[in-house]
Design a protein around this motif. Sequence first.
Motif, PDB file in Angstrom:
ATOM      1  N   HIS A   1       0.839  -1.194   0.000  1.00 41.80           N
ATOM      2  CA  HIS A   1       0.000   0.000   0.000  1.00 41.80           C
ATOM      3  C   HIS A   1       0.877   1.246   0.000  1.00 41.80           C
ATOM      4  CE1 HIS A   1      -3.397   2.615   0.816  1.00 41.80           C
ATOM      5  NE2 HIS A   1      -2.759   3.114   1.868  1.00 41.80           N
ATOM      6  N   CYS A   2       1.937   1.219   0.798  1.00 40.79           N
ATOM      7  CA  CYS A   2       2.865   2.358   0.834  1.00 40.79           C
ATOM      8  C   CYS A   2       3.484   2.582  -0.541  1.00 40.79           C
ATOM      9  CB  CYS A   2       3.968   2.120   1.871  1.00 40.79           C
ATOM     10  SG  CYS A   2       3.364   2.149   3.565  1.00 40.79           S
ATOM     11  N   ARG A   3       3.811   1.473  -1.208  1.00 39.28           N
ATOM     12  CA  ARG A   3       4.421   1.607  -2.543  1.00 39.28           C
ATOM     13  C   ARG A   3       3.436   2.223  -3.534  1.00 39.28           C
ATOM     14  NH1 ARG A   3       9.228  -0.475  -2.108  1.00 39.28           N
ATOM     15  NH2 ARG A   3       9.513  -2.251  -0.720  1.00 39.28           N
ATOM     16  N   VAL A   4       2.171   1.796  -3.437  1.00 38.53           N
ATOM     17  CA  VAL A   4       1.153   2.362  -4.320  1.00 38.53           C
ATOM     18  C   VAL A   4       1.065   3.875  -4.106  1.00 38.53           C
ATOM     19  CG1 VAL A   4      -1.342   2.453  -4.762  1.00 38.53           C
ATOM     20  CG2 VAL A   4      -0.191   0.245  -4.555  1.00 38.53           C
ATOM     21  N   LEU A   5       1.296   4.308  -2.870  1.00 38.16           N
ATOM     22  CA  LEU A   5       1.254   5.738  -2.567  1.00 38.16           C
ATOM     23  C   LEU A   5       2.527   6.458  -3.008  1.00 38.16           C
ATOM     24  CD1 LEU A   5      -0.273   5.720   1.044  1.00 38.16           C
ATOM     25  CD2 LEU A   5      -1.450   6.130  -1.114  1.00 38.16           C
ATOM     26  N   GLY A   6       3.467   5.682  -3.564  1.00 40.66           N
ATOM     27  CA  GLY A   6       4.708   6.291  -4.039  1.00 40.66           C
ATOM     28  C   GLY A   6       5.770   6.434  -2.967  1.00 40.66           C
ATOM     29  N   LEU A   7       5.539   5.819  -1.823  1.00 36.25           N
ATOM     30  CA  LEU A   7       6.533   5.876  -0.741  1.00 36.25           C
ATOM     31  C   LEU A   7       7.578   4.789  -0.955  1.00 36.25           C
ATOM     32  CD1 LEU A   7       3.936   6.325   2.152  1.00 36.25           C
ATOM     33  CD2 LEU A   7       5.141   8.115   0.872  1.00 36.25           C
ATOM     34  N   LYS A   8       8.675   4.884  -0.210  1.00 36.03           N
ATOM     35  CA  LYS A   8       9.745   3.898  -0.370  1.00 36.03           C
ATOM     36  C   LYS A   8      10.010   3.193   0.957  1.00 36.03           C
ATOM     37  CE  LYS A   8      11.846   5.683  -4.503  1.00 36.03           C
ATOM     38  NZ  LYS A   8      10.595   6.367  -4.839  1.00 36.03           N
ATOM     39  N   PRO A   9       9.113   2.290   1.327  1.00 42.67           N
ATOM     40  CA  PRO A   9       9.265   1.624   2.622  1.00 42.67           C
ATOM     41  C   PRO A   9      10.310   0.511   2.586  1.00 42.67           C
ATOM     42  CG  PRO A   9       7.369   0.752   1.471  1.00 42.67           C
ATOM     43  CD  PRO A   9       7.937   1.831   0.589  1.00 42.67           C
ATOM     44  N   VAL A  10      10.876   0.227   3.754  1.00 40.56           N
ATOM     45  CA  VAL A  10      11.692  -0.970   3.924  1.00 40.56           C
ATOM     46  C   VAL A  10      10.803  -1.986   4.635  1.00 40.56           C
ATOM     47  CG1 VAL A  10      13.710  -1.965   5.060  1.00 40.56           C
ATOM     48  CG2 VAL A  10      13.814   0.355   4.121  1.00 40.56           C
ATOM     49  N   GLY A  11      10.577  -3.126   4.013  1.00 37.45           N
ATOM     50  CA  GLY A  11       9.691  -4.128   4.613  1.00 37.45           C
ATOM     51  C   GLY A  11      10.268  -5.506   4.461  1.00 37.45           C
ATOM     52  N   LYS A  12       9.775  -6.212   3.450  1.00 41.59           N
ATOM     53  CA  LYS A  12      10.145  -7.623   3.312  1.00 41.59           C
ATOM     54  C   LYS A  12      11.587  -7.827   2.834  1.00 41.59           C
ATOM     55  CE  LYS A  12       6.456  -9.039   5.062  1.00 41.59           C
ATOM     56  NZ  LYS A  12       6.455  -9.730   6.369  1.00 41.59           N
ATOM     57  N   GLU A  13      12.269  -6.745   2.412  1.00 44.25           N
ATOM     58  CA  GLU A  13      13.692  -6.928   2.127  1.00 44.25           C
ATOM     59  C   GLU A  13      14.451  -7.157   3.441  1.00 44.25           C
ATOM     60  OE1 GLU A  13      13.636  -2.642   0.743  1.00 44.25           O
ATOM     61  OE2 GLU A  13      15.716  -2.754   1.412  1.00 44.25           O
ATOM     62  N   LEU A  14      13.821  -6.777   4.565  1.00 45.91           N
ATOM     63  CA  LEU A  14      14.455  -6.912   5.874  1.00 45.91           C
ATOM     64  C   LEU A  14      13.797  -8.027   6.703  1.00 45.91           C
ATOM     65  CD1 LEU A  14      16.632  -5.438   7.553  1.00 45.91           C
ATOM     66  CD2 LEU A  14      14.831  -3.927   8.427  1.00 45.91           C
ATOM     67  N   PHE A  15      12.473  -8.055   6.679  1.00 46.46           N
ATOM     68  CA  PHE A  15      11.718  -8.981   7.543  1.00 46.46           C
ATOM     69  C   PHE A  15      11.219 -10.191   6.753  1.00 46.46           C
ATOM     70  CE2 PHE A  15      11.519  -5.001   9.855  1.00 46.46           C
ATOM     71  CZ  PHE A  15      11.690  -5.410  11.170  1.00 46.46           C
ATOM     72  N   PRO A  16      11.102 -11.345   7.426  1.00 50.56           N
ATOM     73  CA  PRO A  16      10.686 -12.558   6.708  1.00 50.56           C
ATOM     74  C   PRO A  16       9.214 -12.565   6.271  1.00 50.56           C
ATOM     75  CG  PRO A  16      11.175 -13.039   9.034  1.00 50.56           C
ATOM     76  CD  PRO A  16      11.494 -11.603   8.813  1.00 50.56           C
ATOM     77  N   LEU A  17       8.958 -13.328   5.227  1.00 53.20           N
ATOM     78  CA  LEU A  17       7.589 -13.560   4.733  1.00 53.20           C
ATOM     79  C   LEU A  17       6.929 -14.707   5.489  1.00 53.20           C
ATOM     80  CD1 LEU A  17       8.301 -13.503   0.903  1.00 53.20           C
ATOM     81  CD2 LEU A  17       6.530 -12.125   1.993  1.00 53.20           C
ATOM     82  N   LEU A  18       7.736 -15.462   6.219  1.00 58.17           N
ATOM     83  CA  LEU A  18       7.253 -16.698   6.827  1.00 58.17           C
ATOM     84  C   LEU A  18       7.156 -16.581   8.339  1.00 58.17           C
ATOM     85  CD1 LEU A  18       9.815 -19.106   5.085  1.00 58.17           C
ATOM     86  CD2 LEU A  18       7.740 -18.149   4.103  1.00 58.17           C
ATOM     87  N   GLY A  19       6.210 -17.276   8.909  1.00 56.76           N
ATOM     88  CA  GLY A  19       6.177 -17.504  10.347  1.00 56.76           C
ATOM     89  C   GLY A  19       5.856 -16.291  11.186  1.00 56.76           C
ATOM     90  N   GLU A  20       5.901 -16.523  12.506  1.00 57.38           N
ATOM     91  CA  GLU A  20       5.639 -15.448  13.459  1.00 57.38           C
ATOM     92  C   GLU A  20       6.892 -14.626  13.696  1.00 57.38           C
ATOM     93  OE1 GLU A  20       4.159 -17.852  16.899  1.00 57.38           O
ATOM     94  OE2 GLU A  20       2.519 -16.414  16.760  1.00 57.38           O
ATOM     95  N   PHE A  21       6.669 -13.383  14.078  1.00 58.53           N
ATOM     96  CA  PHE A  21       7.788 -12.553  14.526  1.00 58.53           C
ATOM     97  C   PHE A  21       7.891 -12.680  16.041  1.00 58.53           C
ATOM     98  CE2 PHE A  21       7.658  -9.200  10.848  1.00 58.53           C
ATOM     99  CZ  PHE A  21       7.827 -10.226   9.935  1.00 58.53           C
ATOM    100  N   SER A  22       8.903 -12.022  16.597  1.00 55.83           N
ATOM    101  CA  SER A  22       9.063 -11.970  18.050  1.00 55.83           C
ATOM    102  C   SER A  22       9.914 -10.741  18.338  1.00 55.83           C
ATOM    103  CB  SER A  22       9.781 -13.224  18.557  1.00 55.83           C
ATOM    104  OG  SER A  22      11.122 -13.201  18.116  1.00 55.83           O
ATOM    105  N   GLN A  23      10.070 -10.428  19.622  1.00 55.06           N
ATOM    106  CA  GLN A  23      10.871  -9.249  19.941  1.00 55.06           C
ATOM    107  C   GLN A  23      12.327  -9.409  19.517  1.00 55.06           C
ATOM    108  OE1 GLN A  23       8.775 -10.844  22.016  1.00 55.06           O
ATOM    109  NE2 GLN A  23       9.516 -10.904  24.127  1.00 55.06           N
TER     110      GLN A  23
END
Lengths: 581, 190
Positions: free
Chosen positions: A289-311
């Motif tokens: 959604h951020c990309r559609v708005l023309g923003l340049k977020p850092v997301g899945k290049e850093l965080f996994p697509l799989l499983g749960e996150f944790s602290q």
Amino acid sequence: MKRLMLGNAAAARGLYEAGCAVASSYPGTPSTEITEEAAKFEEIYCEWAPNEKVAMETAFGASLAGKRSFCGMKHVGLNVAADPLFTVSYTGVNAGMVIAVADDPGMHSSQNEQDSRHYAEAAKIPMLEPSDSAEALAFAKLAYELSEQFDTPVLYKMCTRVAHSQSAVETSPRADIPVRPYEKNIAKYVMMPGNAIRRHPVVEERTRKLVAWAETAEINRLESGQDRSVGIVTSSTCYQYVKEVCGDRYPVLKLGMIWPMPEEKLRAFAASVEKLVVVEELDPFIENHCRVLGLKPVGKELFPLLGEFSQNLVAEKLGFAPKAIRSLDETVPGRPPVMCAGCPHRGMFYTLAKNKVTVLGDIGCYTLGAVAPLSAIEMTLCMGASISGLHGFNKALGAQSEQKTVAVIGDSTFMHSGMTGLANIAYNQSNSTVIILDNSITGMTGHQQNPTTGYNIKGDPAGKIDLEALCRAMGFNRVRVVDPYDLAACDRAVKEELAAAEPSVIISRRPCALLKYVKHKAPLRVNTAKCVGCKSCMRVGCPAISIKEGKARVDETLCVGCGVCSQLCRVDAFESTGKEG
Amino acid sequence: METKNIMIVGVGGQGSLLASKLLGQLLLSQGWDVKVSEVHGMSQRGGSVVTYVRYGDKVYSPVIDKGEADFIVSFEQLEAARWLSYLKPEGQIVTSTQQMDPMPVVIGAASYPENLIEKMRAAGVKVDALDCLSLAREAGSVKAVNIVLMGRLSHYFDLPEEAWMAALESVVPPKFLELNKKAFALGRNA
């Protein structure tokens, strides 16, 4: 007064306080307790429907009639209910209608890890996403307000960690919500093409209004931080991990409504920080959604697509120092879930494995029939796929497979999605053998009643569907019932029905060993003077039996005296302890 | 106060949910923010299960991560060892000495490690090990292992016994209260 409440119980409390009057759901981890807890309120009519599609249509009917309604399901249940979902978006509602969907990142108790947020966008239905029990309660109430204000059903998204965590909530009394009188409105509620064409622009206009609402909504909360080198957009349980790790260091935009998302608010937030980071489990939904708005977020290049996150995961990805971790130089064997001691499914799976039958499985406790040493199930896909899959398997291979392949499906799963597959066998005539593992309850999700048990969600007597009569009415001439504790009877039934020249149904019937009303025999013990250590009894994979010093040993705290193991013992080494449980 | 972390680990069906409920009630009654995270569904069927209890001034995450647990309360030796990486360096393990073979051991695909408690101690881990099953049996039911463990854990808390009793009363049905009080006392005084 603050009290601890499970996320799902808080959601139920929210339904109660919002004046919800009708709830219809199908159980599914991690969504089940919402409806179970709602059923404890006399003011809410609650029921277990045979499946999620029926539940959603029931909730829609109640909304149409003018009372606030609810249906709840797990993520894969929303697939079953997707048909009404996409069109109830067009009709809108009369009284408020809330649809809870609970995702299971990490697949604690699920067959896939789908991200249900896509349904909100695809069906154009707003979706709220609480991050703890207090929000679970508050958002349930807000969902009804939005539903009636914007004439739309509202999706309410849970995930395992919010659904199954307790945190503090404060409760309020139930609102007195008057019935909204039902009014005939063919143009709004009859979705044939001519009407639906006129409803679609209403949906698009509604979305525009919801975006405007999202811009100023309190649940899309901006939390300030001193360090503007990073700004984090997040929601749900990920918000909790972010706050745990970062405290008040970075500014955070916490989204309580995950669809539709605000536009100006996101742009302004992005402009106020050096780097926009999106922290979300599973798919890059906010990020895209951020990309559609023309923003340049850092997301899945850093965080996994799989499983749960944790602290720790969030800390690592955001560059915080790792914690000291201790370890033991020792291989710790895994402890996967197993069928319980005394599980009635065990005897049938032992029989199928012994006869080298190919078993197409289904969704429930009995999926554990795939686990060693039984390793009996060879396919599990979704609710009902055992029966329809078997039909396809047999149509593909004919006589080659018909006499050595079966479907196994539980009583609740059969009611959910098995009947239509059975109709296909009866109609298109494959010589298939279907085994209904009738343990007289919906087991895996924690003992919910279903249409075959004769009791309703409150445990009161209800209609009871007769499985034998149902199968016969569909055209099956060969319908037989066996007791899965009787291995010889199971063996006969499986051999004879596979050999029969027409389709058949075997009902393997015995109630779940964990049901409170089930009376057990005394636990068994092994007469070590007789035991020859042949390990025949180990082939049933009972957690109560192990081999110690070359002899079988029974854990009397687990054994319920089902006697399946003793039917395999050639030297009669199992004997009763005489201590009735 | 910085958030404190208690993990309850065991085998599905051993009663960790009740123990976590008791702790949640107790800690909330002491005025802390509390989060308790449970496991439902398939993992409950005899698998390894873990419950997280966190408390402090403000608790965010509902789960405990590696290197964070102040206490690991374990119903079973192997489970204590399995979750060891979650313990803080100065953390404390409180475990029942019970051993339950997991299915890979039952079918001979793996072996149950020997002397786990000694090995953990040798690695510098603080382990308080107790035969909770015998104590529960003494209290009147093998199912009271969870409360024996809570009694033992209460040793490490500077809280009045009445607070524990009040929490116990709020989570246990009246007809089992005496049995559970006995189980708690046997654990606490062992």
